[in-house]
Design an enzyme around this catalytic site. Sequence first.
Site, PDB file in Angstrom:
ATOM      1  N   PRO A  20       0.785  -1.226   0.000  1.00  0.00           N
ATOM      2  CA  PRO A  20       0.000   0.000   0.000  1.00  0.00           C
ATOM      3  C   PRO A  20       0.832   1.299   0.000  1.00  0.00           C
ATOM      4  O   PRO A  20       0.275   2.376  -0.116  1.00  0.00           O
ATOM      5  CB  PRO A  20      -0.821  -0.105   1.293  1.00  0.00           C
ATOM      6  CG  PRO A  20       0.012  -0.949   2.199  1.00  0.00           C
ATOM      7  CD  PRO A  20       0.721  -1.924   1.303  1.00  0.00           C
ATOM      8  N   GLY A  21       2.150   1.244   0.173  1.00  0.00           N
ATOM      9  CA  GLY A  21       2.916   2.469  -0.048  1.00  0.00           C
ATOM     10  C   GLY A  21       3.789   2.955   1.099  1.00  0.00           C
ATOM     11  O   GLY A  21       4.339   4.052   1.028  1.00  0.00           O
ATOM     12  N   ALA A  22       3.944   2.145   2.151  1.00  0.00           N
ATOM     13  CA  ALA A  22       4.720   2.621   3.311  1.00  0.00           C
ATOM     14  C   ALA A  22       6.203   2.828   2.953  1.00  0.00           C
ATOM     15  O   ALA A  22       6.810   3.825   3.370  1.00  0.00           O
ATOM     16  CB  ALA A  22       4.584   1.636   4.465  1.00  0.00           C
ATOM     17  N   TRP A  23       6.788   1.923   2.185  1.00  0.00           N
ATOM     18  CA  TRP A  23       8.202   2.088   1.826  1.00  0.00           C
ATOM     19  C   TRP A  23       8.377   3.337   0.960  1.00  0.00           C
ATOM     20  O   TRP A  23       9.354   4.061   1.100  1.00  0.00           O
ATOM     21  CB  TRP A  23       8.718   0.843   1.080  1.00  0.00           C
ATOM     22  CG  TRP A  23       9.135  -0.267   1.996  1.00  0.00           C
ATOM     23  CD1 TRP A  23       8.658  -0.501   3.254  1.00  0.00           C
ATOM     24  CD2 TRP A  23      10.118  -1.275   1.729  1.00  0.00           C
ATOM     25  NE1 TRP A  23       9.286  -1.604   3.781  1.00  0.00           N
ATOM     26  CE2 TRP A  23      10.176  -2.096   2.873  1.00  0.00           C
ATOM     27  CE3 TRP A  23      10.927  -1.569   0.652  1.00  0.00           C
ATOM     28  CZ2 TRP A  23      11.037  -3.197   2.957  1.00  0.00           C
ATOM     29  CZ3 TRP A  23      11.781  -2.669   0.729  1.00  0.00           C
ATOM     30  CH2 TRP A  23      11.842  -3.463   1.870  1.00  0.00           C
TER      31      TRP A  23
ATOM     32  N   ASP B 101       3.471  -1.940  -8.808  1.00  0.00           N
ATOM     33  CA  ASP B 101       2.754  -3.021  -8.121  1.00  0.00           C
ATOM     34  C   ASP B 101       1.783  -3.681  -9.085  1.00  0.00           C
ATOM     35  O   ASP B 101       1.192  -3.013  -9.930  1.00  0.00           O
ATOM     36  CB  ASP B 101       2.007  -2.519  -6.883  1.00  0.00           C
ATOM     37  CG  ASP B 101       1.811  -3.642  -5.866  1.00  0.00           C
ATOM     38  OD1 ASP B 101       2.510  -3.646  -4.832  1.00  0.00           O
ATOM     39  OD2 ASP B 101       0.976  -4.548  -6.132  1.00  0.00           O
TER      40      ASP B 101
ATOM     41  N   ASP C  58      10.034  -5.285  -1.963  1.00  0.00           N
ATOM     42  CA  ASP C  58       9.360  -5.897  -0.806  1.00  0.00           C
ATOM     43  C   ASP C  58       8.213  -6.758  -1.322  1.00  0.00           C
ATOM     44  O   ASP C  58       7.122  -6.738  -0.780  1.00  0.00           O
ATOM     45  CB  ASP C  58       8.833  -4.757   0.096  1.00  0.00           C
ATOM     46  CG  ASP C  58       8.288  -5.254   1.422  1.00  0.00           C
ATOM     47  OD1 ASP C  58       8.670  -6.348   1.863  1.00  0.00           O
ATOM     48  OD2 ASP C  58       7.456  -4.533   2.018  1.00  0.00           O
TER      49      ASP C  58
ATOM     50  N   LYS D  86      13.487  -8.126  -0.039  1.00  0.00           N
ATOM     51  CA  LYS D  86      12.921  -9.059   0.962  1.00  0.00           C
ATOM     52  C   LYS D  86      12.864 -10.463   0.366  1.00  0.00           C
ATOM     53  O   LYS D  86      12.489 -10.645  -0.789  1.00  0.00           O
ATOM     54  CB  LYS D  86      11.522  -8.630   1.358  1.00  0.00           C
ATOM     55  CG  LYS D  86      10.982  -9.593   2.414  1.00  0.00           C
ATOM     56  CD  LYS D  86       9.593  -9.358   2.852  1.00  0.00           C
ATOM     57  CE  LYS D  86       8.551  -9.409   1.793  1.00  0.00           C
ATOM     58  NZ  LYS D  86       7.298  -8.844   2.316  1.00  0.00           N
TER      59      LYS D  86
HETATM   60  C1  LIG Z   1       4.321  -6.919   1.307  1.00  0.00           C
HETATM   61  S1  LIG Z   1       3.549  -5.960   0.053  1.00  0.00           S
HETATM   62  C2  LIG Z   1       4.595  -4.546  -0.070  1.00  0.00           C
HETATM   63  C3  LIG Z   1       4.440  -3.584   1.074  1.00  0.00           C
HETATM   64  C4  LIG Z   1       5.076  -2.238   0.760  1.00  0.00           C
HETATM   65  N1  LIG Z   1       6.520  -2.332   0.673  1.00  0.00           N
HETATM   66  C5  LIG Z   1       4.729  -1.198   1.798  1.00  0.00           C
HETATM   67  O1  LIG Z   1       5.647  -0.797   2.532  1.00  0.00           O
HETATM   68  O2  LIG Z   1       3.598  -0.748   1.861  1.00  0.00           O
HETATM   69  C6  LIG Z   1       4.018  -6.878  -1.368  1.00  0.00           C
HETATM   70  C7  LIG Z   1       3.506  -6.292  -2.681  1.00  0.00           C
HETATM   71  O3  LIG Z   1       4.139  -6.955  -3.781  1.00  0.00           O
HETATM   72  C8  LIG Z   1       3.242  -6.895  -4.868  1.00  0.00           C
HETATM   73  N2  LIG Z   1       3.617  -7.846  -5.920  1.00  0.00           N
HETATM   74  C9  LIG Z   1       3.595  -9.192  -5.830  1.00  0.00           C
HETATM   75  N3  LIG Z   1       3.931  -9.760  -6.994  1.00  0.00           N
HETATM   76  C10 LIG Z   1       4.205  -8.744  -7.857  1.00  0.00           C
HETATM   77  C11 LIG Z   1       4.614  -8.700  -9.224  1.00  0.00           C
HETATM   78  N4  LIG Z   1       4.794  -9.824  -9.925  1.00  0.00           N
HETATM   79  N5  LIG Z   1       4.796  -7.497  -9.795  1.00  0.00           N
HETATM   80  C12 LIG Z   1       4.592  -6.348  -9.082  1.00  0.00           C
HETATM   81  N6  LIG Z   1       4.186  -6.342  -7.781  1.00  0.00           N
HETATM   82  C13 LIG Z   1       4.006  -7.514  -7.170  1.00  0.00           C
HETATM   83  C14 LIG Z   1       1.908  -7.264  -4.196  1.00  0.00           C
HETATM   84  O4  LIG Z   1       0.811  -6.901  -4.995  1.00  0.00           O
HETATM   85  C15 LIG Z   1       1.996  -6.515  -2.880  1.00  0.00           C
HETATM   86  O5  LIG Z   1       1.306  -5.292  -2.932  1.00  0.00           O
END
Ligand SMILES: C[S@@+](CC[C@H](N)C(=O)[O-])C[C@H]1O[C@@H](n2cnc3c(N)ncnc32)[C@H](O)[C@@H]1O
Length: 321
Positions: free
Chosen positions: A86-89, A107, A204, A266
């Site tokens: 959702p955008g925290a990083w 994303d 991430d 990650k």
């Molecule tokens: C753990 S969340 C990230 C949290 C984010 N770093 C934050 O701080 O808000 C993992 C994200 O990776 C995205 N994701 C997974 N597979 C993906 C792909 N193949 N391409 C782009 N984004 C992907 C997911 O949709 C998800 O929103």
Amino acid sequence: MFPISIASHGLPNSPLLPLLIKLQVRFNSNSKSRWLDRQWSDPYTREAKINNFRSRAAFKLTEIDDKFHIFNKSKIQRVLDLGFAPGAWSQVARERTSKESMILGVDILPCDPPHGVSAIQANILSKKTQMLIRLYFTRHFKLNRIDKLHKNHGYLYEMWEEELLHSKDTETYKEIFSSISPNSSSEDEYKKMEKFPIDLIISDMYAPWPQSLIHNTNKFTNDAYYRMANTSGLTVRDHQHSIDLCDAALVTALDLLRPKGSFVCKLFTGVEDKLFEKRVKMVFKKTIRFKPKSSRNESKEVYIIGMDKKEDIDKVEVFTT
Ligand SMILES: C[S@@+](CC[C@H](N)C(=O)[O-])C[C@H]1O[C@@H](n2cnc3c(N)ncnc32)[C@H](O)[C@@H]1O
């Protein structure tokens, strides 16, 4: 059930909410209640709410930056945030970089990016996404232009791609480059920057549950619960997906990250994690494995940090390991 409205990022708003949530759990012991209860009892989640971070993940990146200094406020940095929703990083990146720095989130799920961050909805496993990322950082997209697009369209989706591919705009990265680095605008240096236009990649990613992809609307995906981006709980699955996504992030670093640039990724540990770390070591002079304090103890996640990308990398060697 109590009519509790969950803020767009899944964190409750009212001061009475801890109590309401407890009561709700008693009346409704479904998985959402359990999830909310766990969220509320977590100090990092509460802290995220107080600091207006979109998720507790923010603290993992701040810990990484405090220790390894990946951000530099006195320079212009071009930052790529893979799996930004959702955008925290992205919020942390925005806070810890200079005003002129460019931050692009990618994303696979739709999500409105935080203020001052640009975003595309795309799958990092697709080669086309790499091309779009390169175009963003090397073409005519100054932040104000991106902001204008945000205002008009809310989110950059396919329309952004159209705009990017067919635009007749003559403003080039060369001009941006000379305006942000007036003392180093030699042709050679410009060419190097154009080839590798990113200073820092932070990744991430975790594979979303198939349901999130079906309910592909902002209503579902801005709500942390419905986004279902939590791990599956099945170690083998988590690890395997993670390795695929980490490799995609590493390929992006090979193709787009400038020499001496940094990489944070990650990874869910498992049988192949040492091999991934070895691949990172081939690309960066220094590689560190780090588990932040804010990472839950039970989580199998670990962060692989690559510092100082090597100048000459033999891609064949990297991909045959
Ligand atoms: C753990 S969340 C990230 C949290 C984010 N770093 C934050 O701080 O808000 C993992 C994200 O990776 C995205 N994701 C997974 N597979 C993906 C792909 N193949 N391409 C782009 N984004 C992907 C997911 O949709 C998800 O929103």
